[in-house]
Design an enzyme around this catalytic site. Sequence first.
Site, PDB file in Angstrom:
ATOM      1  N   SER A 142       0.866  -1.174   0.000  1.00  0.00           N
ATOM      2  CA  SER A 142       0.000   0.000   0.000  1.00  0.00           C
ATOM      3  C   SER A 142       0.899   1.220   0.000  1.00  0.00           C
ATOM      4  CB  SER A 142      -0.876  -0.011   1.261  1.00  0.00           C
ATOM      5  OG  SER A 142      -1.488   1.244   1.478  1.00  0.00           O
ATOM      6  N   TYR A 155      -2.235   0.171  10.623  1.00  0.00           N
ATOM      7  CA  TYR A 155      -2.202  -0.275   9.234  1.00  0.00           C
ATOM      8  C   TYR A 155      -0.879   0.102   8.581  1.00  0.00           C
ATOM      9  CZ  TYR A 155      -3.825  -1.005   4.418  1.00  0.00           C
ATOM     10  OH  TYR A 155      -3.968  -1.442   3.113  1.00  0.00           O
TER      11      TYR A 155
END
Length: 257
Positions: A142, A155
């Site tokens: 990501s 995250y």
Amino acid sequence: MTSEHSAHPPLAVVTGASSGIGAASARGLAAAGYHVVLTARRADRIEAVAAEIRAAGQSAAAYPLDVTDRAAVNAFAATLPRCDVLVANAGGALGADPVATGDPADWLAMYQVNVMGTLHTTQALLPALVASGAGTVVVMSSTAAHTAYEGGGGYVAAKHGTHAIAATLRLELSGEPVRVVELAPGMVKTDEFAVNRMRGDAAKAAAVYAGVEKPLTAEDVADAVVWAVTRPAHVNVDLLVLRPLAQAAQHKVHRSG
């Protein structure tokens, strides 16, 4: 493709294939000529996607799997006749709390699926990927793997872990016939990612994309997966960062209205 591939289609494993980027990647690889094995915890969802792929005249199978369960991952790997591609896509985010008040259980859950899930599947399938003579590991990270942002601590930490796996593995496999590709998508709007992150609160999930004309879609990311995998075997796409035009950086998103 090798002569062996001409007799048997190359086999691609896609984790987290029940929806979103995983399901779209499975569809794309099947269309590119791969026999795709879809894995995820929800058996009904992966079987539905596999059935859709087969109905289109392509090759797919479903295998229910929790990538955080190492014994189950090992058992799955033992069932495969070969493995040419692993798309380590299973992952996800929980919550948007600051570091000061984030729930450690959420951090652990994100680490288990994003980092340990990637580790388990990569370790279990690596011998077959090497034996294929032209294997590819695609690690779905990501933009959070490269840039921190407020409310994303758990995250961000987990996706930094997936980036570390990809970068280290590429160094350690130097000289082996296995490519390691890292894909780092930015703002992608899928059916479930933001809703899961916001614990089912659809309004909070929708606010993430408010005013953004065209976030990335799962198909946009899957297109990049297929492109990277289908490059000639000597071409390694080390890192591919994808963002929508509206997202100039992690902290700068153009929103209309």
